[in-house]
Design an enzyme around this catalytic site. Structure first.
Site, PDB file in Angstrom:
ATOM      1  N   CYS A 135      36.412  27.660  40.887  1.00 44.84           N
ATOM      2  CA  CYS A 135      35.975  27.121  42.181  1.00 44.84           C
ATOM      3  C   CYS A 135      35.450  28.244  43.087  1.00 44.84           C
ATOM      4  O   CYS A 135      34.639  29.052  42.663  1.00 44.84           O
ATOM      5  CB  CYS A 135      37.133  26.351  42.817  1.00 44.84           C
ATOM      6  SG  CYS A 135      36.650  25.192  44.112  1.00 44.84           S
ATOM      7  N   HIS A 136      35.908  28.323  44.350  1.00 37.31           N
ATOM      8  CA  HIS A 136      35.470  29.399  45.231  1.00 37.31           C
ATOM      9  C   HIS A 136      35.963  30.760  44.751  1.00 37.31           C
ATOM     10  O   HIS A 136      35.419  31.795  45.145  1.00 37.31           O
ATOM     11  CB  HIS A 136      35.978  29.158  46.655  1.00 37.31           C
ATOM     12  CG  HIS A 136      35.327  28.019  47.360  1.00 37.31           C
ATOM     13  ND1 HIS A 136      35.845  26.746  47.328  1.00 37.31           N
ATOM     14  CD2 HIS A 136      34.203  27.947  48.119  1.00 37.31           C
ATOM     15  CE1 HIS A 136      35.072  25.937  48.041  1.00 37.31           C
ATOM     16  NE2 HIS A 136      34.064  26.640  48.532  1.00 37.31           N
ATOM     17  N   GLU A 166      29.993  21.663  48.308  1.00 35.66           N
ATOM     18  CA  GLU A 166      30.222  22.153  49.671  1.00 35.66           C
ATOM     19  C   GLU A 166      29.641  21.199  50.700  1.00 35.66           C
ATOM     20  O   GLU A 166      30.241  20.969  51.773  1.00 35.66           O
ATOM     21  CB  GLU A 166      29.613  23.544  49.836  1.00 35.66           C
ATOM     22  CG  GLU A 166      30.237  24.355  50.950  1.00 35.66           C
ATOM     23  CD  GLU A 166      31.679  24.752  50.665  1.00 35.66           C
ATOM     24  OE1 GLU A 166      32.583  23.982  51.069  1.00 35.66           O
ATOM     25  OE2 GLU A 166      31.910  25.814  50.066  1.00 35.66           O
TER      26      GLU A 166
END
Length: 232
Positions: A135-136, A166
């Protein structure tokens, strides 16, 4: 003994706005559980060490599953892993065969500039270990360099949190940059699947996952790569 290092954020708040953030709990616990189920010991490190905030969204009823509740209800886990994560200078990279960057929006502020954590990851990789992220958390890879001093992910196949995801979060303008765009700018061969569906990309000893739904898959892919290496 094989050992894994999970990297988590120290950032508790979005810059410039009153919104709490931190590590997305399942992105740590799902990977951790896979490691534990295969007899792999796990430690937690963060860019500055100490307290690790939890993203409140990751504690919402629809985000919590049996794994999350088990870890969240474990006082030793909360105390040892989240209240007192290791500082990078407390970590001996030679002790680990795997490093895993967990996500949550907080990482957007402290992972990309954490060269100390990146140095640990580079050392693990150079010794034949695995570098993994979800993910991030993939933005932690931006601080890494290869043996020639070039961006570690240049020319590598990766995935990570998408611009579309996002946008669905309605946080495009709240983060300092977009993970998908940053990976592409660093020269990575970025690919993605439908929003919020599991997607894991394996490029040798580099394994990345697109979103929270992919954390367990990154763990399983990590185990598979380890087993294949041991069979060679």
């Amino acid at each position: 003994m094989t050992k894994a290092l999970i990297v988590v954020t120290n950032t508790a708040r979005f810059a410039g706005m009153n919104r709490a953030t931190g590590v997305w709990l399942s992105e740590a616990t799902h990977f951790h559980e896979v490691m534990a189920n295969h007899g792999i010991a796990v430690d937690y490190v963060s860019p500055t060490g100490g307290y690790v905030p939890l993203d409140p969204g990751s504690l919402a009823p629809d985000a919590m599953d049996a794994t999350n509740w088990r870890f969240y209800g474990d006082a030793q886990y909360r105390e040892r892993r989240l209240a007192h994560s290791l500082r990078p200078d407390q970590v001996n990279a030679d002790d680990y065969d795997i490093i895993y960057y967990a996500g949550g929006h907080g990482v957007m502020w402290d992972f990309p500039d954490s060269t100390a954590v990146a140095a640990i990851a580079q050392s693990i990789y150079q010794r034949g270990g695995l570098v993994t992220a979800v993910c991030h958390g993939v933005v932690g890879l931006l601080a890494m360099q290869d043996a020639e001093g070039q961006p570690f992910i240049a020319g590598r196949h990766v995935t990570g949190f998408t611009n579309e995801e996002e946008k669905i979060n309605q946080l495009t303008d709240a983060v300092p940059f977009l993970a998908e765009d940053a990976l592409k700018r660093a020269g990575a061969n970025y690919s993605k699947a439908a929003a919020y569906t599991e997607n894991v990309v394996v490029d040798g000893r580099l394994i990345t996952g697109q979103n929270p739904q992919s954390a367990r898959g990154v763990g399983k892919a990590t185990i598979q790569v380890l087993q294949e290496a041991n069979n060679d």
